[in-house]
Design a protein around this motif. Sequence first.
Motif, short mmCIF file in Angstrom:
data_model
loop_
_atom_site.label_atom_id
_atom_site.label_comp_id
_atom_site.label_asym_id
_atom_site.label_seq_id
_atom_site.Cartn_x
_atom_site.Cartn_y
_atom_site.Cartn_z
N TYR A 164 -27.60 -25.15 -50.20
CA TYR A 164 -28.81 -24.38 -50.43
C TYR A 164 -28.63 -23.47 -51.63
CZ TYR A 164 -30.56 -26.15 -46.07
OH TYR A 164 -30.99 -26.98 -45.08
N SER A 165 -29.74 -23.19 -52.30
CA SER A 165 -29.69 -22.53 -53.61
C SER A 165 -29.06 -21.15 -53.56
CB SER A 165 -31.10 -22.44 -54.18
OG SER A 165 -31.96 -21.74 -53.30
N HIS A 166 -29.33 -20.41 -52.45
CA HIS A 166 -28.79 -19.06 -52.44
C HIS A 166 -27.48 -18.96 -51.66
CE1 HIS A 166 -30.42 -18.87 -48.44
NE2 HIS A 166 -31.64 -19.08 -48.90
N GLY A 167 -26.94 -20.10 -51.29
CA GLY A 167 -25.57 -20.12 -50.79
C GLY A 167 -25.36 -19.64 -49.38
N LEU A 168 -26.45 -19.56 -48.57
CA LEU A 168 -26.25 -19.13 -47.20
C LEU A 168 -25.43 -20.15 -46.41
CD1 LEU A 168 -29.59 -17.52 -46.00
CD2 LEU A 168 -27.38 -16.43 -46.28
N ILE A 169 -25.62 -21.44 -46.77
CA ILE A 169 -24.87 -22.49 -46.10
C ILE A 169 -23.85 -23.05 -47.07
CG2 ILE A 169 -25.05 -24.69 -44.91
CD1 ILE A 169 -27.87 -24.00 -44.17
N ASN A 170 -22.58 -22.94 -46.75
CA ASN A 170 -21.53 -23.44 -47.64
C ASN A 170 -20.82 -24.60 -46.96
OD1 ASN A 170 -21.86 -21.27 -49.56
ND2 ASN A 170 -20.94 -19.94 -48.00
N LYS A 171 -20.49 -25.60 -47.74
CA LYS A 171 -19.79 -26.76 -47.19
C LYS A 171 -18.31 -26.43 -47.06
CE LYS A 171 -18.98 -30.70 -49.27
NZ LYS A 171 -19.20 -31.94 -50.02
N ILE A 172 -18.02 -25.66 -46.00
CA ILE A 172 -16.65 -25.23 -45.81
C ILE A 172 -16.26 -25.44 -44.36
CG2 ILE A 172 -16.65 -23.52 -47.66
CD1 ILE A 172 -17.25 -21.40 -45.63
N SER A 173 -15.00 -25.45 -44.11
CA SER A 173 -14.51 -25.55 -42.75
C SER A 173 -13.43 -24.50 -42.55
CB SER A 173 -13.94 -26.95 -42.50
OG SER A 173 -13.41 -27.04 -41.20
N LYS A 174 -13.67 -23.59 -41.63
CA LYS A 174 -12.71 -22.53 -41.38
C LYS A 174 -12.10 -22.72 -40.00
CE LYS A 174 -15.05 -19.05 -44.21
NZ LYS A 174 -15.66 -17.71 -44.22
N THR A 175 -10.84 -22.50 -39.90
CA THR A 175 -10.18 -22.54 -38.60
C THR A 175 -9.90 -21.12 -38.18
OG1 THR A 175 -8.01 -22.71 -39.66
CG2 THR A 175 -9.14 -24.77 -39.08
N GLN A 176 -10.14 -20.84 -36.92
CA GLN A 176 -9.90 -19.51 -36.38
C GLN A 176 -9.07 -19.66 -35.13
OE1 GLN A 176 -13.34 -17.08 -36.00
NE2 GLN A 176 -14.15 -17.61 -37.99
N PRO A 177 -8.15 -18.71 -34.87
CA PRO A 177 -7.26 -18.85 -33.72
C PRO A 177 -7.99 -18.74 -32.40
CG PRO A 177 -7.01 -16.71 -34.76
CD PRO A 177 -7.86 -17.51 -35.66
N LEU A 178 -9.10 -18.02 -32.37
CA LEU A 178 -9.79 -17.78 -31.11
C LEU A 178 -11.24 -18.25 -31.19
CD1 LEU A 178 -8.63 -14.15 -30.29
CD2 LEU A 178 -7.70 -16.28 -29.39
N GLN A 179 -11.71 -18.78 -30.09
CA GLN A 179 -13.14 -19.04 -29.98
C GLN A 179 -13.89 -17.70 -29.93
OE1 GLN A 179 -14.80 -22.32 -29.59
NE2 GLN A 179 -12.86 -22.70 -30.65
N GLN A 180 -14.97 -17.63 -30.69
CA GLN A 180 -15.75 -16.39 -30.75
C GLN A 180 -16.98 -16.55 -29.87
OE1 GLN A 180 -14.66 -13.59 -32.85
NE2 GLN A 180 -12.90 -14.95 -32.53
N CYS A 181 -17.01 -15.84 -28.77
CA CYS A 181 -18.13 -15.90 -27.83
C CYS A 181 -19.08 -14.75 -28.14
CB CYS A 181 -17.64 -15.82 -26.39
SG CYS A 181 -16.49 -17.15 -25.94
#
Length: 983
Positions: free
Chosen positions: A19-36
């Motif tokens: 998207y033009s203003h970059g709200l959605i980035n084609k990235i993949s982040k790994t995090q140690p904990l699930q965020q509820c």
Amino acid sequence: MEIISGKNKQAGRKKIKPYSHGLINKISKTQPLQQCHFISNTHWDREWRFSMQRTRHMLVYMMDMLLDIFEKEPQFKSFHLDSQTIPLRDYLEIRPEKEQTVRQLIKDKKLLVGPWFCLPDEFSVAGESLIRNLLLGHKIAGEMGHVSKTGYSPFGWGQISQMPQIYKSFGIEFAAFYRGVNTEQSPNSEYIWQGADGTRIVGSRLSMRPRYNVWYVIQRPAYWQQQDEDSRVVPWNSGNGPFKFVGDLYSQFDAQYARPKFGYDPASIPARAKQAMQEQDGDWTTPHRFWSCGHDSSCPDIREVRMIEDCNKALQGNAEVIHSTFEEFQKQVLENVNLDDLPVCKGEMRYYSDSKATSPLFGGVISARMDIKMDNFRTERELIRYAEPLAVYASMLGAEYPQQFLAHAYEWLLQNHGHDSIGGCSRAVVSEDMLFRTRQCREIAGCVSERALLDIAGTLDYAAHEDESIALLVYNPAPFKRDEVVSLNLEIPREAGSGSFEIVDVHGRKADVQVLGSSESFQVVQSPNDTANNFLTTQYRARAALKNIPPAGYTTFFVRPISAEDTVQPRPATMVTGTNTMENEYLRVAIQGNGTMTITDKRTGKVFERMGYFTDTAEVGDPWQHRDVEAKQDFTTINESAQITLIREGALETVYQIAIDWSLPACRTADDSARSRHFKTVHIENTITLRKGQSWVDIVTEVDNTVEDHHLQVAFPSGITADTTFAQSQFDVAERPVKITYSDNCLETPQAEQPMNSFIDISDGTHGLALLNEGMKAYEATDQTQPELRLTLLRCFPLRICVTQEMTDYSQIDKSSQCLGRHKFHYAVMPHQGDWEKADLWNAAEKFNLPLVIGQTAPTENGTEPLKKSFLEISDERIAVSAVKQSEQGSGWVVRLFNPSSAAIRTKIRLNGGMADFPSSPSPIERLKNEMALPGTGKQPWTRARTVNLEELPEKELALDEAGWCNLEIRPKEIKTLEFLVH
């Protein structure tokens, strides 16, 4: 509807552009904990089982509790008010002293409101109404301190195909809902949703128990020691002091707790928190989970803070539970989602539930309470298509713009668009309130339209027609030129001594006229500076063929009385060509003994038989779903005898009336297994009209419904081999398969009815058959080689509402859902050549639903405006107009366009040429002294034109030529909003 699987499901899928203003980035982040993301919220049905007033009584308790929690518990960080702003209005009317507190909470983003005014059923209202709903929600939330730009609209019964474009144009790039999407389309919670115009946003079905997972799995056991979290059965002697009215007065009220216990069981939390995790494991593509603590009309609770702490302890090392907001959850999903791994769902979302991870579509609401839906359609039309544009056009001539009247009218209208209200899922008290609101809206709209047309009529320059004494001002609300046979009730002054009359245009060319009759009459004339007076007149009831009515504008005709001595009776002409047969230049219509029509398309020779027979089946479902009885009995009028009467004939209009007394079962049996053996008579009258120059047969059906528990449709065998139908939708024409698409995994019974707006069509590319209609929302295409098209007239069901697992049966005390009494339906059958685009069906439906407005006036002096004019001109008539309005900022004028076709269109547009020069504070005294004269157009030409988004924020400047035209290109299915300014 279409589904394209992700790259692991199907090779070769195109990648989504960022998207033009970059709200959605084609990235993949790994995090140690699930965020509820623990989100405190409520789902607030403004009216449903209870009236708005009774529900507001609950709302005030809820909001008072929330404000007290915020004051006393600093760790209670936020509360989501169901994406709506209407609860604020309702609350502050009762607690005006709390306004500053509420404003501060919203400004601090502790109380999250908007972007909607109320959560609608998208298929039951106009596309423009959805935009106004969002605009009003933005306005209220913005004025209160902050608009929550979230696409959380969880409770529509499916989603229209254009919501991605609408949401994105409001700066919202995420949609979260759970009805209409299933695991076949979206194996995991997240997916890409592509709208009809190609706009893409990220969607989420929110996984298991999508809007109340924490509420059930953790909170109910912790607060109420409910071991089976799904059970809704509780013991009477629980120590909570249940109270129930059991006398005659108030006995319909639910039981309440007089002394509800305030308990908390910390020992239940570890197992329950792990259960909440396990139920959703494997369903999310990011580490971010939606943990919803809220339910229908639920109240915030100060114990939630401790529950979050205890959940964190229980899940330590595996997950982090944070008191979050939907804004933050949405933001984190957008930043962490891997777009390449997501499936792409295209178009409208109306898929059936296929697992415990998804919710039922309940698409049957489109045929519940058709009377309410038709009433809403007519109200939308009067406000959006007549009153508001006319007020704009009159203002451009120098009249005062009635902004507050229109604002109040919109609030009355939009209050009815809550999903349960407009869905027809409520009790009689709600529908009665809705009819009151739409009446208020229409009353305001009528006053606004009248004042605007009075102002427009007063500006006309009659200098070249000083000898004329009676003029007709004919206004066309549609954006294309029209020739039309119209109904007239002309009032010719008795002093004229007329025996007849003629109608001529400004060039003296006579219009064809069909006089139906005349009688002496008088008309009251109102004057605010005098008492009411009378005009003594002869009223002529007539039909006239009026030509060259300009788009979005008016033209003038003159009525010339003819003295009785000079009146020559014309030779009668007729469209009747045989027994119960009539024809015009397009169609031949033969009415059969059973009341059906045989229609021949004279252009192609194609013959359509058995047109307009009625079919009736049993109905033992509920507001959300149609269900027949086991011992099915289908009744039709094919073998009935009809009484056929010719009630009007002439060269311009011929009308037959068809009456059928039809014997139908009175109701269902007590066990819902069959239809009653007792029969009652249902009287049906069809008024069938054929007019000169009209390519459809106009039908008005009046039903005196005396029976219950039935599903009444009118059927049109198409005689056309096709696999799909086309239905007008909100800013779209949806192509749908005739054969219902569902898999063996469906957990709900598929509904044959589908939603529509003003037309449906079936075509084989050479021949086509369209049905136009006025406000009816449900149709069916029968599953056969040559489908029948059926319009639903009535779906009459026992009023059973799913309050708990057990349906609460109101049917013995509330018959509103049975739709007893008289009903009127207006529709038309239109054979045509080619497909819906070649037949110009969008404009045909506009013409059918937007009658010309005709006013009779006496010419006045010193006018400034031409006798014929378009206020809004668009060079390509395929472009539709959704709105003409004042800009939200109040400094310009907005025109909303839409391209319904499958091809891009280059066009040009002109709005009136500019504004009148008038004082910012008009003086009623000066207007009176000036005999209500207005300055007229052109004193202030437009200096700028630009495109704006749906929120009306600027996008792109457009060049204006000397004549006031601007050029633009509109992509297929694109909604384009323009703003014109003088500064």
